[in-house]
Design a protein around this motif. Structure first.
Motif, PDB file in Angstrom:
ATOM      1  N   HIS A  39       0.839  -1.207   0.000  1.00 53.37           N
ATOM      2  CA  HIS A  39       0.000   0.000   0.000  1.00 53.37           C
ATOM      3  C   HIS A  39       0.873   1.257   0.000  1.00 53.37           C
ATOM      4  O   HIS A  39       0.639   2.193  -0.782  1.00 53.37           O
ATOM      5  N   TYR A  43       1.168   4.064  -2.992  1.00 50.99           N
ATOM      6  CA  TYR A  43       0.866   5.465  -2.702  1.00 50.99           C
ATOM      7  C   TYR A  43       2.006   6.368  -3.157  1.00 50.99           C
ATOM      8  O   TYR A  43       1.786   7.425  -3.758  1.00 50.99           O
ATOM      9  N   GLN A  47       1.032   9.182  -6.012  1.00 50.98           N
ATOM     10  CA  GLN A  47       0.677  10.493  -5.480  1.00 50.98           C
ATOM     11  C   GLN A  47       1.104  11.633  -6.402  1.00 50.98           C
ATOM     12  O   GLN A  47       0.550  12.735  -6.324  1.00 50.98           O
TER      13      GLN A  47
END
Length: 233
Positions: A39, A43, A47
């Motif tokens: 995860h 991210y 992002q």
């Protein structure tokens, strides 16, 4: 009438099987560490596309052993981390064991669209584009997320107003045409020479084009401007 006690072994067996199923399918601490690591990795990769990132990682198979020291990597590094993605994970200190997880990545961000209908052959400028905001994972696979990628390029087909841009809809604007007289510059540490020749094929900035000189010599040079090419030594 059967004795109620005769059903107890079956009930006990059913309870044991249910507990065993729960034990096998219950995520372990190692699974939690793996999911958290994947995860965080996704991210970090996603992002840059927008401000709001939503990630769902599907848990690993219950039949696999724990993954020690997980090292995630992208199986398709050239694609944007959007929508359904496959993530590879190297396990163990030397990363010899590899397993793969599936994830869904949604990103809310800005993307360019056609501000008006654009005809084929049109060179793309700022005035022809506008910005929309939405879930980037719902855009086509080859969607353009940064307008700088297509500015100065030429539309290959008609683009409807408001439509997202896709990479295959554009081509580099030709700076050199086939049969055109061009200038080829050769430059080294202590010299600079130019020659005139004929381009044997079209090309845009940064593309390599064959050029024939009057003495029939052939070279391949890089397009650097309108009717200008360069050869480095």
């Amino acid at each position: 009438m059967p004795d109620a006690s005769s059903h107890r072994p079956r009930r006990l067996l059913g309870a044991c099987l249910a507990l065993a199923w729960l034990f096998v399918h219950q995520p372990t601490l190692a699974d939690d560490a793996l999911m958290t690591g994947v995860h965080a990795f996704l991210y970090e990769q996603a992002q840059g596309h927008g401000e709001e990132v939503v990630i769902e990682v599907h848990p690993p198979s219950a039949h696999l052993p724990p993954c020690e020291a997980p090292q995630p990597f992208l199986t398709h590094a050239s694609r944007p981390v959007l929508g359904r993605v496959s993530v590879g994970v190297r396990c163990g200190e030397e990363g010899r064991q590899v397993r793969y997880l599936q994830a869904e990545v949604g990103v809310i961000g800005d993307y360019p669209v056609a501000a008006r209908d654009i005809a084929p052959g049109t060179t793309i400028t700022d005035e022809l584009l506008e910005t929309r905001r939405g879930d980037l994972s719902r855009l086509p696979r080859q969607a353009v997320l940064d307008e700088a990628e297509v500015l100065g390029q030429v539309a290959q087909r008609r683009l409807a107003s408001g439509s997202p841009l896709q990479a295959h809809q554009f081509q580099t604007r030709p700076l050199v045409e086939r049969g055109q007289q061009v200038t080829v510059e050769a430059q080294g540490a202590s010299f600079r020479v130019t020659r005139e020749g004929e381009a044997l094929e079209p090309g845009g900035e940064g593309e390599r084009v064959r050029v024939r000189f009057a003495n029939r010599d052939l070279i391949t040079a890089t397009v650097v401007g309108d009717a200008r090419l360069a050869v480095d030594f």
